[in-house]
Design a protein around this motif. Structure first.
Motif, short mmCIF file in Angstrom:
data_model
loop_
_atom_site.label_atom_id
_atom_site.label_comp_id
_atom_site.label_asym_id
_atom_site.label_seq_id
_atom_site.Cartn_x
_atom_site.Cartn_y
_atom_site.Cartn_z
N UNK A 70 0.81 -1.22 0.00
CA UNK A 70 0.00 0.00 0.00
C UNK A 70 0.84 1.27 0.00
N UNK A 71 1.73 1.44 0.98
CA UNK A 71 2.60 2.62 0.98
C UNK A 71 3.49 2.71 -0.26
N UNK A 72 3.92 1.58 -0.81
CA UNK A 72 4.76 1.61 -2.01
C UNK A 72 3.98 2.19 -3.19
N UNK A 73 2.73 1.77 -3.35
CA UNK A 73 1.90 2.30 -4.44
C UNK A 73 1.62 3.78 -4.24
N UNK A 74 1.33 4.14 -3.00
CA UNK A 74 1.09 5.56 -2.71
C UNK A 74 2.32 6.40 -3.01
N UNK A 75 3.49 5.91 -2.60
CA UNK A 75 4.72 6.64 -2.87
C UNK A 75 4.98 6.75 -4.36
N UNK A 76 4.78 5.64 -5.10
CA UNK A 76 5.01 5.66 -6.55
C UNK A 76 4.12 6.69 -7.23
#
Length: 397
Positions: free
Chosen positions: A335-341
């Motif tokens: 989740x955080x990885x997608x948000x950061x991307x």
């Protein structure tokens, strides 16, 4: 007699409650005689009666309670996400430019981001392996491949460079009148390398030749593409490597396609390159007028050696090598990885990027593309073929 049988019954019940295994109990009872005149004479009879005795066993069980210490949540002030950079520019420039990104990410997401500047890419990889759930690395393509091999780091983005490309490539150039027609013909031949630290111009070809069992002769390190191109033109070496940029196509109707179009597709016109009025090397005029713009390393020496395109040719290209990239640790939450991307894509497309990742004195990016892990296979090939480990010297391309 009833009393005697009562005693027998009580004794039987007592032993039944106390024994854990069958035991033999000797019981004596009185049996009457057949004569009714005289009082019955007691007769002693011995009978074996099995009795089970149950034992009550008490066992003490100790219960150990495990206490898990509190762990700060990801993105909190106590455990911020780490933005990790190698020294690709002056440290003061990196710190200030990267902080712009960190502050923006915090403002947009409500999460905390911290900038980390390390000595080299291997130190970044080490930290990504040590803290795989909270680290974000800004790496070269070879750094991404090593981080993936060492601890499963995952690439998110590939940068689009100022030349509007998200990849780079090298080329092997030989004289047109040489007898070098395939890779095998390079065995024992002299080689001019413009940059020993370059993946596309050096290390990829080192791995490619080694994999084919080809051992070049003398290897000459020269200062830059121009010197390498002149060395092969003048016959100082048998072949040279240099930077390959694909030509711009007529009317800019489409892009040159790697693996489909000939590296020197402009030769099909039968017309030699010339210098345009604004300094470009073109064939049949500028692309907007229906011509080709030639951009490989030989165009850099066209003014001093106009014959270079007629007297040299491209033998082969390297595989396309991805540009600078962004990766996250191997245990970074999805989740955080997608948000950061998503946020990083938005940031690079904004005007604010000119003060950070897009600044000419920093990375100079003009955009981002979603990374394709398979595009990093050429780097895995180089690492595996040359036997690089975590002690390999990581460079900035």
């Amino acid at each position: 007699m009833r009393r005697l049988w009562g005693l027998v019954f009580i004794g039987f019940a007592f032993f039944t409650a106390c024994a854990s295994s069958p035991e033999v109990l000797v019981v004596t009872r009185i049996v009457p005689s057949d004569t009714a005149v005289s009082p019955p004479a007691p007769i002693e009879v011995t009978v074996e009666v099995p009795v089970e005795v149950t034992r009550l066993v008490t066992e003490t069980v100790t219960v150990v309670e495990t206490v898990v210490p509190d762990v700060p949540s990801l993105g909190s002030a106590e455990r911020p996400f780490q933005l990790l950079f190698a020294p690709v520019a002056d440290t003061a420039v990196i710190s200030s430019r990267a902080q712009v990104l960190a502050d923006w990410l915090t403002e947009q997401s409500g999460q905390q981001f911290q900038v980390g500047l390390l000595d080299n890419e291997q130190r970044i990889i080490d930290l990504m392996c040590a803290a795989p759930a909270e680290t974000i690395g800004f790496l070269t393509a070879v750094g991404v491949a090593l981080a993936n091999q060492q601890c499963g780091a995952q690439v998110l983005h590939t940068a689009v460079q100022v030349n509007e490309m998200s990849w780079q490539a090298g080329m092997i150039v030989v004289r047109r009148d040489s007898e070098i027609n395939e890779l095998a013909d390079l065995d024992g031949k002299s080689w001019a390398i413009p940059s020993e630290s370059s993946i596309p111009n050096n290390w990829y070809f080192q791995a490619l030749l080694a994999a084919e069992g080809i051992e070049p002769g003398e290897i000459v390190s020269v200062p830059g593409d121009n010197t390498a191109m002149l060395a092969v033109l003048n016959g100082d070496v048998d072949f040279a490597t240099g930077t390959y940029l694909p030509p711009l196509m007529p009317f800019l109707e489409r892009d040159w396609v790697f693996g489909e179009d000939d590296p020197e597709i402009w030769r099909q016109t039968g017309v030699s390159p010339s210098r345009s009025g604004i300094g470009f090397v073109v064939v049949l005029g500028r692309p907007e007028n229906g011509g080709y713009r030639v951009r490989d390393a030989r165009s850099g020496v066209f003014d001093t050696a106009e014959e270079i395109f007629e007297e040299t040719r491209i033998l082969t290209l390297s595989a396309p090598i991805p540009a600078a990239s962004v990766a996250v640790g191997g245990e970074f939450p999805i989740g955080p990885a997608q948000q950061f991307a998503d946020l990083l894509t938005e940031f690079v497309a904004s005007d604010l990027c000119s003060d950070s990742l897009c600044a000419p004195d920093f990375y100079g990016w003009i955009g981002l593309e979603t990374a394709v892990p398979a595009n990093y296979d050429p780097l895995h090939f180089v690492i595996d073929t040359l036997g690089w480990t975590d002690e390999a010297v990581l460079i900035t391309e």
